[in-house]
Design a protein around this motif. Sequence first.
Motif, PDB file in Angstrom:
ATOM      1  N   LEU A 119       0.774  -1.365  -0.239  1.00 30.08           N
ATOM      2  CA  LEU A 119       0.238   0.201   0.027  1.00 30.08           C
ATOM      3  C   LEU A 119       1.122   2.014   0.199  1.00 30.08           C
ATOM      4  CD1 LEU A 119      -2.671  -0.867   2.696  1.00 30.08           C
ATOM      5  CD2 LEU A 119      -2.777  -0.871   0.190  1.00 30.08           C
ATOM      6  N   THR A 120       2.528   1.668   0.654  1.00 32.20           N
ATOM      7  CA  THR A 120       3.097   2.446   0.553  1.00 32.20           C
ATOM      8  C   THR A 120       2.807   2.874  -0.588  1.00 32.20           C
ATOM      9  OG1 THR A 120       4.447   1.286   2.352  1.00 32.20           O
ATOM     10  CG2 THR A 120       5.171   3.596   1.098  1.00 32.20           C
ATOM     11  N   PRO A 121       2.855   2.472  -1.683  1.00 34.36           N
ATOM     12  CA  PRO A 121       3.197   3.670  -2.902  1.00 34.36           C
ATOM     13  C   PRO A 121       1.839   4.426  -3.493  1.00 34.36           C
ATOM     14  CG  PRO A 121       3.684   1.051  -3.482  1.00 34.36           C
ATOM     15  CD  PRO A 121       3.788   1.794  -2.302  1.00 34.36           C
ATOM     16  N   LEU A 122       0.928   3.303  -3.009  1.00 32.02           N
ATOM     17  CA  LEU A 122      -0.442   3.672  -3.654  1.00 32.02           C
ATOM     18  C   LEU A 122      -1.172   4.681  -2.333  1.00 32.02           C
ATOM     19  CD1 LEU A 122      -1.800   0.156  -4.569  1.00 32.02           C
ATOM     20  CD2 LEU A 122       0.009   1.409  -5.703  1.00 32.02           C
ATOM     21  N   VAL A 123      -0.918   4.880  -1.288  1.00 30.70           N
ATOM     22  CA  VAL A 123      -1.291   6.045  -0.509  1.00 30.70           C
ATOM     23  C   VAL A 123      -0.937   7.421  -1.152  1.00 30.70           C
ATOM     24  CG1 VAL A 123      -1.862   4.036   0.983  1.00 30.70           C
ATOM     25  CG2 VAL A 123       0.540   4.980   1.557  1.00 30.70           C
ATOM     26  N   GLU A 124      -0.076   7.570  -1.639  1.00 33.73           N
ATOM     27  CA  GLU A 124       0.814   8.354  -1.725  1.00 33.73           C
ATOM     28  C   GLU A 124      -0.070   9.331  -3.116  1.00 33.73           C
ATOM     29  OE1 GLU A 124       4.484   8.026  -2.963  1.00 33.73           O
ATOM     30  OE2 GLU A 124       5.183   8.114  -1.113  1.00 33.73           O
ATOM     31  N   TYR A 125      -1.285   8.465  -3.827  1.00 37.49           N
ATOM     32  CA  TYR A 125      -2.364   9.674  -4.931  1.00 37.49           C
ATOM     33  C   TYR A 125      -2.911  10.400  -4.539  1.00 37.49           C
ATOM     34  CZ  TYR A 125       0.387   6.525  -8.732  1.00 37.49           C
ATOM     35  OH  TYR A 125       0.740   5.893  -9.409  1.00 37.49           O
ATOM     36  N   ASN A 126      -3.535  11.249  -5.122  1.00 32.57           N
ATOM     37  CA  ASN A 126      -4.355  12.366  -4.736  1.00 32.57           C
ATOM     38  C   ASN A 126      -5.916  11.553  -4.671  1.00 32.57           C
ATOM     39  OD1 ASN A 126      -2.131  14.239  -5.260  1.00 32.57           O
ATOM     40  ND2 ASN A 126      -3.113  14.493  -7.248  1.00 32.57           N
ATOM     41  N   ALA A 127      -6.703  12.526  -4.161  1.00 31.10           N
ATOM     42  CA  ALA A 127      -8.254  11.968  -3.892  1.00 31.10           C
ATOM     43  C   ALA A 127      -8.694  12.025  -5.228  1.00 31.10           C
ATOM     44  CB  ALA A 127      -9.447  13.386  -3.214  1.00 31.10           C
ATOM     45  N   GLY A 128     -10.019  10.871  -5.755  1.00 35.07           N
ATOM     46  CA  GLY A 128     -10.497  10.536  -6.996  1.00 35.07           C
ATOM     47  C   GLY A 128      -9.154   9.438  -7.464  1.00 35.07           C
ATOM     48  N   THR A 129      -8.369   8.525  -6.481  1.00 36.32           N
ATOM     49  CA  THR A 129      -8.077   7.582  -7.238  1.00 36.32           C
ATOM     50  C   THR A 129      -8.687   6.547  -6.053  1.00 36.32           C
ATOM     51  OG1 THR A 129      -5.823   9.041  -7.015  1.00 36.32           O
ATOM     52  CG2 THR A 129      -5.623   6.169  -7.291  1.00 36.32           C
ATOM     53  N   VAL A 130      -9.183   5.040  -7.772  1.00 38.46           N
ATOM     54  CA  VAL A 130      -9.353   4.071  -6.856  1.00 38.46           C
ATOM     55  C   VAL A 130      -8.344   2.866  -7.613  1.00 38.46           C
ATOM     56  CG1 VAL A 130     -11.446   2.457  -7.150  1.00 38.46           C
ATOM     57  CG2 VAL A 130     -11.789   4.820  -7.346  1.00 38.46           C
ATOM     58  N   TRP A 131      -8.523   1.859  -5.925  1.00 41.53           N
ATOM     59  CA  TRP A 131      -7.105   0.923  -6.141  1.00 41.53           C
ATOM     60  C   TRP A 131      -7.699  -1.266  -5.783  1.00 41.53           C
ATOM     61  CZ3 TRP A 131      -2.843   1.319  -9.066  1.00 41.53           C
ATOM     62  CH2 TRP A 131      -2.390   2.701  -9.104  1.00 41.53           C
ATOM     63  N   GLU A 132      -7.596  -1.346  -6.992  1.00 41.65           N
ATOM     64  CA  GLU A 132      -8.315  -2.712  -6.690  1.00 41.65           C
ATOM     65  C   GLU A 132      -7.366  -3.796  -7.184  1.00 41.65           C
ATOM     66  OE1 GLU A 132     -12.177  -5.244  -8.330  1.00 41.65           O
ATOM     67  OE2 GLU A 132     -10.680  -4.338 -10.299  1.00 41.65           O
ATOM     68  N   ARG A 133      -7.467  -5.284  -5.787  1.00 42.69           N
ATOM     69  CA  ARG A 133      -6.610  -6.498  -5.930  1.00 42.69           C
ATOM     70  C   ARG A 133      -7.574  -7.430  -6.298  1.00 42.69           C
ATOM     71  NH1 ARG A 133      -2.386  -6.689  -1.537  1.00 42.69           N
ATOM     72  NH2 ARG A 133      -3.982  -6.108  -0.429  1.00 42.69           N
TER      73      ARG A 133
END
Length: 140
Positions: free
Chosen positions: A88-102
């Motif tokens: 999650l560490t690199p992903l939580v740097e993204y701006n509002a409006g970002t969506v991720w799925e695993r």
Amino acid sequence: MKTATPDQPLSREEETSQTKNGFLVLASRLLLEEKLPIRFMYKTVPEHLNDTGWRMYTGYETDEFLENELINMMPVPLERICQLDPSLTPLVEYNAGTVWERIPDSEGWERVHDFRIPAPKVDVDITNDVDHFSQQREGS
């Protein structure tokens, strides 16, 4: 502010340059109590100074579960979540409006572009009736 187009996507730097604040995420109770992995997350506009805006889920939450946010979503320090799942560490740097799925049994995270992030529910009573307005003010 530059916006992405199909021909010109934003660079990683542009997608992570939002001012950072807050240290808490709202995480599904299933993540902590049932020890299930995070499989879906999105970042909304933070609701207060301690909020990062991240909302994290297992993918097993029902509509009824999600309706009772006060009981089923828990504030958790972002640092703790990233210790539990370093991916999650690199992903939580993204701006509002970002969506991720695993997806289960898949390699890593995939960016989601067709999910509509829910807006916070606000209970507002609007009236043009002066008497009703006066009663509301007296009752508060």
